[in-house]
Design a protein around this motif. Sequence first.
Motif, PDB file in Angstrom:
ATOM      1  N   ARG A   1       0.836   3.510   2.941  1.00 16.03           N
ATOM      2  CA  ARG A   1      -0.361   4.269   3.343  1.00 16.03           C
ATOM      3  C   ARG A   1      -1.310   3.438   4.198  1.00 16.03           C
ATOM      4  O   ARG A   1      -2.168   3.993   4.879  1.00 16.03           O
ATOM      5  CB  ARG A   1      -1.135   4.740   2.103  1.00 16.03           C
ATOM      6  N   GLY A   2      -1.202   2.121   4.111  1.00 14.59           N
ATOM      7  CA  GLY A   2      -2.198   1.282   4.768  1.00 14.59           C
ATOM      8  C   GLY A   2      -1.706   0.641   6.054  1.00 14.59           C
ATOM      9  O   GLY A   2      -2.389   0.644   7.066  1.00 14.59           O
TER      10      GLY A   2
ATOM     11  N   ASP B   1      -3.028   9.582  -4.564  1.00 17.97           N
ATOM     12  CA  ASP B   1      -3.886   8.394  -4.518  1.00 17.97           C
ATOM     13  C   ASP B   1      -5.142   8.557  -3.669  1.00 17.97           C
ATOM     14  O   ASP B   1      -5.799   7.584  -3.347  1.00 17.97           O
ATOM     15  CB  ASP B   1      -3.105   7.161  -4.029  1.00 17.97           C
ATOM     16  N   VAL B   2      -5.467   9.793  -3.317  1.00 17.81           N
ATOM     17  CA  VAL B   2      -6.795  10.017  -2.724  1.00 17.81           C
ATOM     18  C   VAL B   2      -7.828   9.867  -3.839  1.00 17.81           C
ATOM     19  O   VAL B   2      -8.888   9.282  -3.657  1.00 17.81           O
ATOM     20  CB  VAL B   2      -6.891  11.411  -2.087  1.00 17.81           C
ATOM     21  N   TYR B   3      -7.458  10.424  -5.000  1.00 12.60           N
ATOM     22  CA  TYR B   3      -8.299  10.290  -6.183  1.00 12.60           C
ATOM     23  C   TYR B   3      -7.493   9.636  -7.295  1.00 12.60           C
ATOM     24  O   TYR B   3      -6.264   9.694  -7.297  1.00 12.60           O
ATOM     25  CB  TYR B   3      -8.803  11.668  -6.646  1.00 12.60           C
ATOM     26  N   THR B   4      -8.195   9.054  -8.221  1.00 10.58           N
ATOM     27  CA  THR B   4      -7.527   8.369  -9.323  1.00 10.58           C
ATOM     28  C   THR B   4      -6.827   9.368 -10.224  1.00 10.58           C
ATOM     29  O   THR B   4      -5.700   9.155 -10.656  1.00 10.58           O
ATOM     30  CB  THR B   4      -8.564   7.557 -10.127  1.00 10.58           C
ATOM     31  N   VAL B   5      -7.523  10.461 -10.508  1.00 16.29           N
ATOM     32  CA  VAL B   5      -6.903  11.524 -11.283  1.00 16.29           C
ATOM     33  C   VAL B   5      -6.567  12.638 -10.318  1.00 16.29           C
ATOM     34  O   VAL B   5      -7.445  13.240  -9.723  1.00 16.29           O
ATOM     35  CB  VAL B   5      -7.855  12.041 -12.386  1.00 16.29           C
TER      36      VAL B   5
ATOM     37  N   CYS C   1       0.829  -1.215   0.000  1.00 14.15           N
ATOM     38  CA  CYS C   1       0.000   0.000   0.000  1.00 14.15           C
ATOM     39  C   CYS C   1       0.859   1.259   0.000  1.00 14.15           C
ATOM     40  O   CYS C   1       0.402   2.325   0.410  1.00 14.15           O
ATOM     41  CB  CYS C   1      -0.932  -0.001   1.206  1.00 14.15           C
ATOM     42  N   ARG C   2       2.114   1.114  -0.425  1.00 16.11           N
ATOM     43  CA  ARG C   2       3.048   2.249  -0.480  1.00 16.11           C
ATOM     44  C   ARG C   2       3.136   2.973   0.866  1.00 16.11           C
ATOM     45  O   ARG C   2       3.257   4.199   0.930  1.00 16.11           O
ATOM     46  CB  ARG C   2       2.625   3.239  -1.549  1.00 16.11           C
TER      47      ARG C   2
ATOM     48  N   HIS D   1      -4.546  -2.595   6.624  1.00 15.94           N
ATOM     49  CA  HIS D   1      -5.171  -2.437   5.299  1.00 15.94           C
ATOM     50  C   HIS D   1      -4.391  -3.174   4.232  1.00 15.94           C
ATOM     51  O   HIS D   1      -4.491  -2.864   3.063  1.00 15.94           O
ATOM     52  CB  HIS D   1      -5.295  -0.954   4.961  1.00 15.94           C
TER      53      HIS D   1
ATOM     54  N   ALA E   1      -7.170  20.919  -7.339  1.00 11.57           N
ATOM     55  CA  ALA E   1      -8.437  21.373  -6.763  1.00 11.57           C
ATOM     56  C   ALA E   1      -8.902  20.438  -5.647  1.00 11.57           C
ATOM     57  O   ALA E   1      -9.687  20.822  -4.796  1.00 11.57           O
ATOM     58  CB  ALA E   1      -9.506  21.442  -7.853  1.00 11.57           C
ATOM     59  N   MET E   2      -8.396  19.198  -5.669  1.00  7.80           N
ATOM     60  CA  MET E   2      -8.852  18.246  -4.674  1.00  7.80           C
ATOM     61  C   MET E   2      -8.030  18.338  -3.394  1.00  7.80           C
ATOM     62  O   MET E   2      -8.277  17.611  -2.458  1.00  7.80           O
ATOM     63  CB  MET E   2      -8.758  16.822  -5.225  1.00  7.80           C
TER      64      MET E   2
ATOM     65  N   ALA F   1       1.998  12.803   0.158  1.00 14.48           N
ATOM     66  CA  ALA F   1       1.024  12.371   1.171  1.00 14.48           C
ATOM     67  C   ALA F   1      -0.406  12.402   0.643  1.00 14.48           C
ATOM     68  O   ALA F   1      -1.235  11.615   1.067  1.00 14.48           O
ATOM     69  CB  ALA F   1       1.125  13.238   2.425  1.00 14.48           C
ATOM     70  N   THR F   2      -0.708  13.314  -0.276  1.00 15.91           N
ATOM     71  CA  THR F   2      -2.086  13.401  -0.765  1.00 15.91           C
ATOM     72  C   THR F   2      -2.271  12.677  -2.103  1.00 15.91           C
ATOM     73  O   THR F   2      -3.332  12.782  -2.715  1.00 15.91           O
ATOM     74  CB  THR F   2      -2.532  14.867  -0.919  1.00 15.91           C
TER      75      THR F   2
END
Lengths: 440, 338, 339
Positions: free
Chosen positions: C109-110, C329-333, C106-107, C114, C337-338, C326-327
């Motif tokens: 992150r998990g 892979d919260v979203y796929t793209v 999970c790189r 997880h 703005a995210m 750190a942020t």
Amino acid sequence: MPVEVIFPKVDMDMERGRIATWHVKPGERVSKSDPLFDIETDKAAMEVESPAEGFLHHVLAKEGSEVAIGVAVAWIYAEGEDVGDVPEGRPTPADAPPGREPDRDETQWQRPAQATSPLDAGNRRATPAARALAAQRGIDLKNIGGSGPRGRVQAKDVIANLQAPEPPLDTRSLPGWRPERGDLAVVRSGSGAHAPILMFHGLAADGPSLEALDPLLPQDREVLKMELPSHGRSPRRRVAGFADLARQVRVRFDDLALDNVHIVGHSLGGALALALADTRPRQVRSVTLISPAGLGPEFGGQILRGIIRAGSAASLGPWLRQLTSDPATITEDYVRAAMAARGDAAMRAAQADMACTLFPDDTQGFDVSGTLNRLDCPARIIWGRDDKVVPWRHALRAPGKVALHLLEGVGHLPHVERLEEVASILSDNVCRSSRSRAAN
Amino acid sequence: MNAESSVRGEVHELSYAESIRDAMDIALGSDERVVLMGEDIGVYGGAFQVTGSLVHKYGEDRVMDTPISELGGAGVAVGAALTGLRPIFEFQFSDFSTLAMEQIVNQAAKLRYMLGGAVSVPLVMRLPSGSGTGAAAQHSQSLEAWYGHVPGLKVAQPSTPRDAKGLLLAALEDPDPVLIFEHKLLYKMKGPVPSGYYTTPIGKAAVRREGTDLTIAANSIMALKAEEAAKTLADEGIDAEVIDLRTVRPIDRETVLASVRKTGRLLCVYEGVKTLGVGAEVSAMVAESDAFDFLDGPIVRLGGAECPIPYNPKLEEAVVPQVPAIIRAARDLANGAI
Amino acid sequence: MPDTPPGNTPYAVRAYRPEALREALRKMLLIRKFEEGAEECYMRGLIHGTMHLSIGQEASAVGACMSLGDDDKITSTHRGHGHCLAKGAGVDKMFAEFFGKETGYCRGRGGSMHIADVAKGNLGANGIVGGGLPIAVGSALSAKRLGTGAVTVCFFGDGANNEGAFHEALNMASIWKLPVIFVCENNRYGMSVPTERSTAVKNIADRAIAYAMPGVTLDGNDFSAVAEAVDGAVARARAGDGPSLIENVTYRTRGHSRSDRNRYRSRQEIALWTERDPIPRMAKMLVSHGVMTEDDVEKMEAAAADEIASGIEAARSAPEPGVEDATRDVYTVHSEAME
């Protein structure tokens, strides 16, 4: 390495100033010594030349913004040089926002720093937009009445303040007036291939007041007379201060696109001629100042107030006669003609406002004497020893290279009182200047 | 992603509900992976008749009635999205999504991140939302700010039939979970809707009306109320710019900031409870940005009252912003009276 | 537990080839060594956070995965190291994840809770009790709708059987006849509360009746019994006959998590279950049926220990993720703005 463009110190007691105009846009090419931007201080306006050849980038100080001296306001990059982030190391306008003292080494040359706290303006209720606008225009929020709830200063209050800095002191008997749109009037006469002569009249006068000189000047060139705001055929305008007036004149001058010009100014027009010569040195070939303002504090405000307020020949005449050494010079015909030109009450009201702004408490609220030292064209000052409006001794502040013509038995109107002599001095200055420039 | 994708074909007058159904019809017809899931969405046609008769066209395997099991149903949708389907999950009321918070917030939103980017959850959830139907406290909430607070989710709120279809199709194209809050009072509202396939970008606000005196940033039905208010304000000489946020996560910073830089005044209008709501985010966004320098008055928020939605119709109307209140607030702000 | 009587060949020995049986034992040993290694790293302060060890439950994890291919899915629990290794994950990437490294599954992150090897069909361990149950049903729904033929094994603990998600998930799996096998690892305690005090029914598998699916309770430390039950349920699922519930009664000899002080159970109870350790039982079965020798088992155990040691070593020196990511892979793209 990019070359820094520093906001320079141009007056000895100058701590900060405003950038009035950028002559080069970001990204544009500029040659060394090209005019880069105009600066304005409380006392002067002048042009700053490019310190290097290259391309202008990172323009940190916008037009109208107030900047502390010594601060980097832009950088010039050589052709092909990578433009990255703003180079570090020097204070920039962001480091030293208006209202804070910049770091300097030569403090011994400075006036004692005023104990200004950032809260001086901060404890005034004001919107961010009002604060930004006030900072940009160098206005102290403390002097502005806020129209918002709890006295909050809003942007419109600052704008209103820009246009009407102080209520006229002595206008209770004067009708009001409204600002008008349009360019400053320029009266043209004569023609010819040689560099034209541009004249500026004084407060409460107009272009035609200098017409008598025309036939006596060299006939090989055009003569232009720019009329000041709220004077002659120029639109009535608010003037926020001397720097603002000089800017208005400069804007109109730039419109005229005169490559070479001899400038002449009487009284307030003399101060404006100096300010123009300081910002447009390339275009100005010679300067002739007649009883110029702006070289010292004393000012015969009572006489000017009397002239401005006068609504009839009967009240105008006595004040006009104060202008000359020999009252008889001012004939009844002269008075009637002058009154005819001053028949518009709104114009007189606007002139009164301008007088209050420029000469508060009968004091010359501006000082262009530093300009005289920077002039690199031939300059002459003509002054009457009996001048009751602007004392001739102010001329003594001029450096040695400036010729001084002091006329005995002459008051504030040498060009009326000694028309031929003044025309001769003026012509001589124009012709010699033309020759000397040609010889180069 | 900055403009509605090219629209071809004719434009029809459709209701908001019909437009959503049209989008689902297009999706079901063009992609075998798409399934609809929800309570009573089959022969009943959905609590608000949004799915209508789609079950007859696509069968019970594609338009699946779930048991009344919000948590389980949402979780099944998450698992299905994780493994190759493109589910569109309908909550009967957005209020019921609280039963499924675990699956939405802990699972759908976080799986991709927790697994280091190894998976995506292309899940669309539709949540009928908002007050005005007399359904009282447990059927009338506006919970978009709750979900907008969760990284990993996207939250859209169409206010027009056209956007309802475009945003739903955009959500289906999106590889991540998208929650679409549909305002119940809008279902019957008609408007022009292009036929055929098009998408409305997620994360892009719409400037519904340009103006110079103040910016009204609103979401969902409040964008329409703000537009109505702006018309009255215009008669008074106040030129309001109305921004329909359309999505609250991602929120379109640039459109809001550009508008505030122009107008110098910001009024946020949203139906969700005022405290810690969408308007708080919009306000903070402006306060933290360079647009702050352009503010020429305080930022004003009009949000839902600090109470559950009451049953009594007068009370119900009073606890969410209405047009007269928007007009009053905008007028006071524009005139520098607050 | 009595030894298997001679002549009565266990299901596993009958059903699987010797290589598969040896591989099953190897995985059980690997899980044991992995968790012991992780525990040691934790105690030495090399790993932060917490972890939930499944020592004593290896037969359930490995036995349940015997008839699964890489296309088949599992959902796992917070006690999921065994499931992950049983489904084919590699030790190196698992340890890298424990150490929070960029090279982990999970790189970084998990972490333990997880952990997942999605490529091998593991949809992930889950930090929420019961979180994986509906997801497993969704996975089975995909398989059915898309006609992949895949099944999903849903691991969950005894604690989850009292979550609403358990009941909703079993109900939906049943009404839609989905190819999912619910494997309950009943290790007797939900953290500290014993099942007798938390669960109304005697056996968790009794709940299957409520959802009209087969339910069976069995000795979860008996590899063969687990494999037999799950294989049967998998066959049933693949045949389109719907879900099953299997309850593997087992025991975790370690505490719930690293902070557990075992106040709720006695030393005698732990000792009793330690005697029922599934790994020696599996080894004994394979030796007694001639699948391998005692010497083979010892060598296999040593090899597993070596693999763990080198996995830990590699993980320690693997690169950390960049804070600037750190942020990711919260979203796929990814878009600003995210953020």
